[in-house]
Scaffold this motif. Structure first.
Motif, PDB file in Angstrom:
ATOM      1  N   THR A  20      45.583  42.575  30.280  1.00 12.38           N
ATOM      2  CA  THR A  20      45.921  43.198  31.556  1.00 12.38           C
ATOM      3  C   THR A  20      44.643  43.532  32.323  1.00 12.38           C
ATOM      4  OG1 THR A  20      46.025  45.395  30.519  1.00 12.38           O
ATOM      5  CG2 THR A  20      48.098  44.155  30.708  1.00 12.38           C
ATOM      6  N   PHE A  21      44.812  43.818  33.607  1.00  9.47           N
ATOM      7  CA  PHE A  21      43.702  44.047  34.526  1.00  9.47           C
ATOM      8  C   PHE A  21      43.161  45.472  34.368  1.00  9.47           C
ATOM      9  CE2 PHE A  21      42.398  44.736  39.171  1.00  9.47           C
ATOM     10  CZ  PHE A  21      41.212  44.041  39.033  1.00  9.47           C
ATOM     11  N   ASP A  22      41.857  45.579  34.133  1.00  8.27           N
ATOM     12  CA  ASP A  22      41.198  46.879  33.962  1.00  8.27           C
ATOM     13  C   ASP A  22      39.881  46.873  34.737  1.00  8.27           C
ATOM     14  OD1 ASP A  22      40.378  49.374  33.104  1.00  8.27           O
ATOM     15  OD2 ASP A  22      39.719  48.677  31.135  1.00  8.27           O
ATOM     16  N   PRO A  23      39.927  47.141  36.040  1.00  6.96           N
ATOM     17  CA  PRO A  23      38.714  47.080  36.864  1.00  6.96           C
ATOM     18  C   PRO A  23      37.837  48.321  36.705  1.00  6.96           C
ATOM     19  CG  PRO A  23      40.556  47.748  38.224  1.00  6.96           C
ATOM     20  CD  PRO A  23      41.122  47.483  36.847  1.00  6.96           C
ATOM     21  N   ARG A  24      37.385  48.561  35.461  1.00 11.08           N
ATOM     22  CA  ARG A  24      36.538  49.712  35.203  1.00 11.08           C
ATOM     23  C   ARG A  24      35.163  49.495  35.840  1.00 11.08           C
ATOM     24  NH1 ARG A  24      36.943  46.527  30.833  1.00 11.08           N
ATOM     25  NH2 ARG A  24      35.001  45.940  29.749  1.00 11.08           N
ATOM     26  N   PRO A  25      34.457  50.580  36.127  1.00 12.00           N
ATOM     27  CA  PRO A  25      33.145  50.445  36.786  1.00 12.00           C
ATOM     28  C   PRO A  25      32.197  49.561  35.982  1.00 12.00           C
ATOM     29  CG  PRO A  25      33.863  52.734  36.784  1.00 12.00           C
ATOM     30  CD  PRO A  25      34.825  51.984  35.902  1.00 12.00           C
ATOM     31  N   GLY A  26      31.368  48.812  36.709  1.00 15.74           N
ATOM     32  CA  GLY A  26      30.333  48.009  36.071  1.00 15.74           C
ATOM     33  C   GLY A  26      30.793  46.687  35.513  1.00 15.74           C
ATOM     34  N   THR A  27      32.016  46.245  35.871  1.00 15.73           N
ATOM     35  CA  THR A  27      32.476  44.933  35.427  1.00 15.73           C
ATOM     36  C   THR A  27      32.263  43.898  36.532  1.00 15.73           C
ATOM     37  OG1 THR A  27      34.736  45.449  36.134  1.00 15.73           O
ATOM     38  CG2 THR A  27      34.174  45.894  33.827  1.00 15.73           C
ATOM     39  N   MET A  28      32.545  42.648  36.224  1.00 16.34           N
ATOM     40  CA  MET A  28      32.297  41.550  37.152  1.00 16.34           C
ATOM     41  C   MET A  28      33.240  41.568  38.357  1.00 16.34           C
ATOM     42  SD  MET A  28      31.645  38.723  34.142  1.00 16.34           S
ATOM     43  CE  MET A  28      31.372  37.292  35.149  1.00 16.34           C
ATOM     44  N   HIS A  29      34.327  42.304  38.248  1.00 12.76           N
ATOM     45  CA  HIS A  29      35.330  42.329  39.322  1.00 12.76           C
ATOM     46  C   HIS A  29      34.723  42.628  40.683  1.00 12.76           C
ATOM     47  CE1 HIS A  29      38.785  43.426  41.738  1.00 12.76           C
ATOM     48  NE2 HIS A  29      38.303  44.651  41.862  1.00 12.76           N
ATOM     49  N   PHE A  30      33.796  43.555  40.752  1.00 10.53           N
ATOM     50  CA  PHE A  30      33.308  44.039  42.040  1.00 10.53           C
ATOM     51  C   PHE A  30      32.411  43.013  42.733  1.00 10.53           C
ATOM     52  CE2 PHE A  30      34.419  47.516  39.259  1.00 10.53           C
ATOM     53  CZ  PHE A  30      35.336  48.196  40.051  1.00 10.53           C
ATOM     54  N   LYS A  31      31.552  42.349  41.971  1.00 12.33           N
ATOM     55  CA  LYS A  31      30.735  41.263  42.534  1.00 12.33           C
ATOM     56  C   LYS A  31      31.627  40.113  42.985  1.00 12.33           C
ATOM     57  CE  LYS A  31      26.644  39.221  43.217  1.00 12.33           C
ATOM     58  NZ  LYS A  31      25.597  39.740  44.104  1.00 12.33           N
ATOM     59  N   TRP A  32      32.638  39.809  42.197  1.00 13.93           N
ATOM     60  CA  TRP A  32      33.581  38.759  42.573  1.00 13.93           C
ATOM     61  C   TRP A  32      34.279  39.105  43.885  1.00 13.93           C
ATOM     62  CZ3 TRP A  32      36.736  37.380  37.498  1.00 13.93           C
ATOM     63  CH2 TRP A  32      35.872  36.740  36.591  1.00 13.93           C
ATOM     64  N   ALA A  33      34.788  40.323  43.991  1.00 13.34           N
ATOM     65  CA  ALA A  33      35.524  40.730  45.192  1.00 13.34           C
ATOM     66  C   ALA A  33      34.649  40.670  46.432  1.00 13.34           C
ATOM     67  CB  ALA A  33      36.087  42.135  44.989  1.00 13.34           C
ATOM     68  N   GLU A  34      33.384  41.045  46.300  1.00 12.62           N
ATOM     69  CA  GLU A  34      32.450  40.989  47.428  1.00 12.62           C
ATOM     70  C   GLU A  34      32.255  39.565  47.931  1.00 12.62           C
ATOM     71  OE1 GLU A  34      28.800  42.641  46.121  1.00 12.62           O
ATOM     72  OE2 GLU A  34      29.605  44.678  45.853  1.00 12.62           O
ATOM     73  N   ASN A  35      32.471  38.593  47.046  1.00 11.85           N
ATOM     74  CA  ASN A  35      32.220  37.188  47.385  1.00 11.85           C
ATOM     75  C   ASN A  35      33.500  36.372  47.529  1.00 11.85           C
ATOM     76  OD1 ASN A  35      29.112  36.531  47.252  1.00 11.85           O
ATOM     77  ND2 ASN A  35      29.526  38.069  45.668  1.00 11.85           N
ATOM     78  N   GLY A  36      34.613  37.055  47.782  1.00  6.80           N
ATOM     79  CA  GLY A  36      35.850  36.352  48.100  1.00  6.80           C
ATOM     80  C   GLY A  36      36.741  36.025  46.934  1.00  6.80           C
ATOM     81  N   TYR A  37      36.436  36.574  45.742  1.00  6.72           N
ATOM     82  CA  TYR A  37      37.254  36.309  44.556  1.00  6.72           C
ATOM     83  C   TYR A  37      37.936  37.602  44.102  1.00  6.72           C
ATOM     84  CZ  TYR A  37      34.614  31.942  44.423  1.00  6.72           C
ATOM     85  OH  TYR A  37      34.038  30.741  44.742  1.00  6.72           O
ATOM     86  N   ASP A  38      38.739  38.164  44.980  1.00  8.83           N
ATOM     87  CA  ASP A  38      39.476  39.399  44.689  1.00  8.83           C
ATOM     88  C   ASP A  38      40.897  39.015  44.286  1.00  8.83           C
ATOM     89  OD1 ASP A  38      40.700  41.855  44.561  1.00  8.83           O
ATOM     90  OD2 ASP A  38      39.825  42.613  46.425  1.00  8.83           O
ATOM     91  N   CYS A  39      41.286  39.382  43.079  1.00  8.34           N
ATOM     92  CA  CYS A  39      42.599  38.974  42.569  1.00  8.34           C
ATOM     93  C   CYS A  39      43.745  39.741  43.224  1.00  8.34           C
ATOM     94  CB  CYS A  39      42.659  39.153  41.057  1.00  8.34           C
ATOM     95  SG  CYS A  39      42.448  40.859  40.503  1.00  8.34           S
ATOM     96  N   GLY A  40      43.472  40.932  43.795  1.00  7.00           N
ATOM     97  CA  GLY A  40      44.515  41.714  44.448  1.00  7.00           C
ATOM     98  C   GLY A  40      45.476  42.401  43.498  1.00  7.00           C
ATOM     99  N   LEU A  41      45.155  42.419  42.208  1.00 10.74           N
ATOM    100  CA  LEU A  41      46.044  43.026  41.221  1.00 10.74           C
ATOM    101  C   LEU A  41      45.836  44.537  41.129  1.00 10.74           C
ATOM    102  CD1 LEU A  41      45.651  40.435  38.319  1.00 10.74           C
ATOM    103  CD2 LEU A  41      47.576  40.619  39.906  1.00 10.74           C
ATOM    104  N   GLN A  42      46.857  45.225  40.646  1.00  8.42           N
ATOM    105  CA  GLN A  42      46.775  46.654  40.376  1.00  8.42           C
ATOM    106  C   GLN A  42      46.349  46.869  38.923  1.00  8.42           C
ATOM    107  OE1 GLN A  42      47.213  49.175  42.711  1.00  8.42           O
ATOM    108  NE2 GLN A  42      47.163  47.366  44.059  1.00  8.42           N
ATOM    109  N   PRO A  43      45.607  47.952  38.647  1.00 10.28           N
ATOM    110  CA  PRO A  43      45.243  48.231  37.249  1.00 10.28           C
ATOM    111  C   PRO A  43      46.462  48.259  36.343  1.00 10.28           C
ATOM    112  CG  PRO A  43      44.039  49.684  38.731  1.00 10.28           C
ATOM    113  CD  PRO A  43      45.029  48.940  39.584  1.00 10.28           C
ATOM    114  N   GLY A  44      46.330  47.609  35.185  1.00  8.92           N
ATOM    115  CA  GLY A  44      47.418  47.522  34.225  1.00  8.92           C
ATOM    116  C   GLY A  44      48.314  46.312  34.393  1.00  8.92           C
ATOM    117  N   ALA A  45      48.132  45.559  35.491  1.00 12.46           N
ATOM    118  CA  ALA A  45      48.972  44.384  35.733  1.00 12.46           C
ATOM    119  C   ALA A  45      48.570  43.235  34.813  1.00 12.46           C
ATOM    120  CB  ALA A  45      48.853  43.942  37.183  1.00 12.46           C
ATOM    121  N   LYS A  46      49.543  42.413  34.456  1.00 13.38           N
ATOM    122  CA  LYS A  46      49.240  41.172  33.744  1.00 13.38           C
ATOM    123  C   LYS A  46      48.403  40.295  34.654  1.00 13.38           C
ATOM    124  CE  LYS A  46      51.289  37.116  31.504  1.00 13.38           C
ATOM    125  NZ  LYS A  46      50.298  37.099  30.411  1.00 13.38           N
ATOM    126  N   MET A  47      47.383  39.654  34.103  1.00 12.87           N
ATOM    127  CA  MET A  47      46.451  38.878  34.913  1.00 12.87           C
ATOM    128  C   MET A  47      46.981  37.463  35.129  1.00 12.87           C
ATOM    129  SD  MET A  47      42.860  40.531  33.649  1.00 12.87           S
ATOM    130  CE  MET A  47      41.827  39.717  34.889  1.00 12.87           C
TER     131      MET A  47
END
Length: 282
Positions: free
Chosen positions: A242-269
Motif C-alpha cells: 500500500t501507499f505510504d508517502p512518509r517523509p524522505g521517500t522518492m514520492h516527493f521528487k517524483w511528484a515534482e517532476n510529473g510522476y504523482d500517483c494521486g493516491l491516498q495514504p493506505g491505498a493499494k498501489m
C-alpha cells in the motif's frame, strides 16, 4: 501467451525467501535484451527528468548514469514489462496473485567508472508499506562478480529503515531525502570486515538477480576498461503493498517532476502510474 514463458523453480523461491536474493540464469529471451540495449543508448543520449549522473555530481572519473520511468518514454521498455516473462517471475517468486510495476530503473557504469553503488536497501527510499516487493536486475552485458552488485545474505530479515545514502556522495546532496526520519545505521564496518556473507554472481545477458526490497546491497565502480555495465532493474509490488508517502521517500521528487500517483495514504498501489502488469487470474 507470455504467462507460459517462465516458471520459477521451488529452489529459486526458497533461496529468495531464505537469502533475500536469487540469481536465475537465462531468464529473459535475448530479443528483449537486444531491444533494451537500444532503449539504453537512446536514454543516455536523451534522459528523462529524474536522471542522475552520479560520477559528474561527485566529480569522479567515468559515467554512472541513473534514470527512472523509462517505460513511459521507450516502447522497448514497455514491451519488456508487458510481454516478457519478468512480471510473472516477480509474482511467482513472491507468491503474489498479481504484480504492479512501481518503476523501472536504468543503471549504467561506463568502463573505468570509479563511482560505487553505496550499501543500501531499496525499501528505505520507497513510499510503500508491506512485504510483497522485489527488484529484478537484468544484465544487458557480461559482468564479472567483482563489478556486479553484491548482497548481504539474509539481510531482508532485518527490516532495516536505514539513514539515507546519497548515490552521488554526501558532498553533492541536493536535499531530496532531508526529511527522512530513518535512523538505523548500516553496519558498514562489519560488512568490510567480512562478518556477513556476501552473495554475488558473474552475469551474462539475459540473467537476472531478484532481490527483496529489504535486502542490503552495494557495488564497486566498473573496473573493466572495455565493457559497460548496463543493468535494467524493474521494481515489482505484490498483493499486500500500500501507499505510504512518509517523509524522505522518492514520492516527493517524483511528484515534482510529473510522476504523482494521486493516491491516498493506505491505498493499494494500483493506478495509471503503477499499473497491474501480471495477474494469475487473467
Amino acid at each position: 501467451d507470455r504467462r507460459a514463458l517462465s516458471t520459477v523453480s521451488a529452489l529459486s523461491k526458497l533461496e529468495f525467501e531464505e537469502d533475500g536474493v536469487v540469481c536465475i540464469r537465462n531468464a529473459i529471451p535475448q530479443k528483449f535484451v537486444e531491444s533494451l540495449r537500444q532503449a539504453c543508448k537512446e536514454n543516455m543520449e536523451n534522459p528523462g527528468p529524474l536522471c542522475d549522473e552520479h560520477s559528474a555530481a561527485a566529480g569522479s572519473a567515468g559515467r554512472f548514469h541513473d534514470d527512472q520511468f523509462l517505460w513511459r518514454r521507450h516502447e522497448e521498455c514497455r514491451e519488456y514489462l508487458f510481454n516478457s516473462p519478468v512480471a510473472k517471475i516477480a509474482a511467482q517468486i513472491m507468491g503474489s496473485a498479481s504484480v504492479n510495476i512501481l518503476y523501472d530503473h536504468l543503471l549504467v557504469k561506463e568502463p573505468g567508472t570509479v563511482a560505487p553503488t553505496p550499501w543500501h536497501n531499496d525499501y528505505s527510499y520507497w513510499q510503500v508499506r508491506g512485504d510483497d516487493i522485489c527488484s529484478i536486475w537484468l544484465a544487458l552485458d557480461n559482468v564479472k562478480r567483482e563489478n556486479m552488485v553484491t548482497y548481504v545474505r539474509g539481510s531482508h530479515r532485518w527490516r532495516m529503515l536505514h539513514k539515507i545514502t546519497n548515490f552521488s556522495g554526501e558532498d553533492s546532496d541536493d536535499g531530496r531525502y532531508a526529511q527522512s526520519p530513518n535512523q538505523e545505521e548500516i553496519p558498514l564496518e562489519a560488512i568490510r570486515k567480512g562478518e556477513y556473507e556476501l552473495l554475488g554472481w558473474d552475469m551474462e545477458p539475459g540473467d537476472i538477480v531478484v532481490h527483496h526490497g529489504w535486502t542490503l546491497h552495494g557495488a564497486t565502480g566498473n573496473t573493466d576498461l572495455k565493457t559497460m555495465r548496463r543493468g535494467y532493474a524493474t521494481r515489482w509490488m505484490g498483493d499486500d503493498i500500500t501507499f505510504d508517502p512518509r517523509p524522505g521517500t522518492m514520492h516527493f521528487k517524483w511528484a515534482e517532476n510529473g510522476y504523482d500517483c494521486g493516491l491516498q495514504p493506505g491505498a493499494k498501489m494500483d493506478c495509471e502510474l503503477f499499473p497491474t502488469v501480471y495477474s494469475s487470474s487473467a
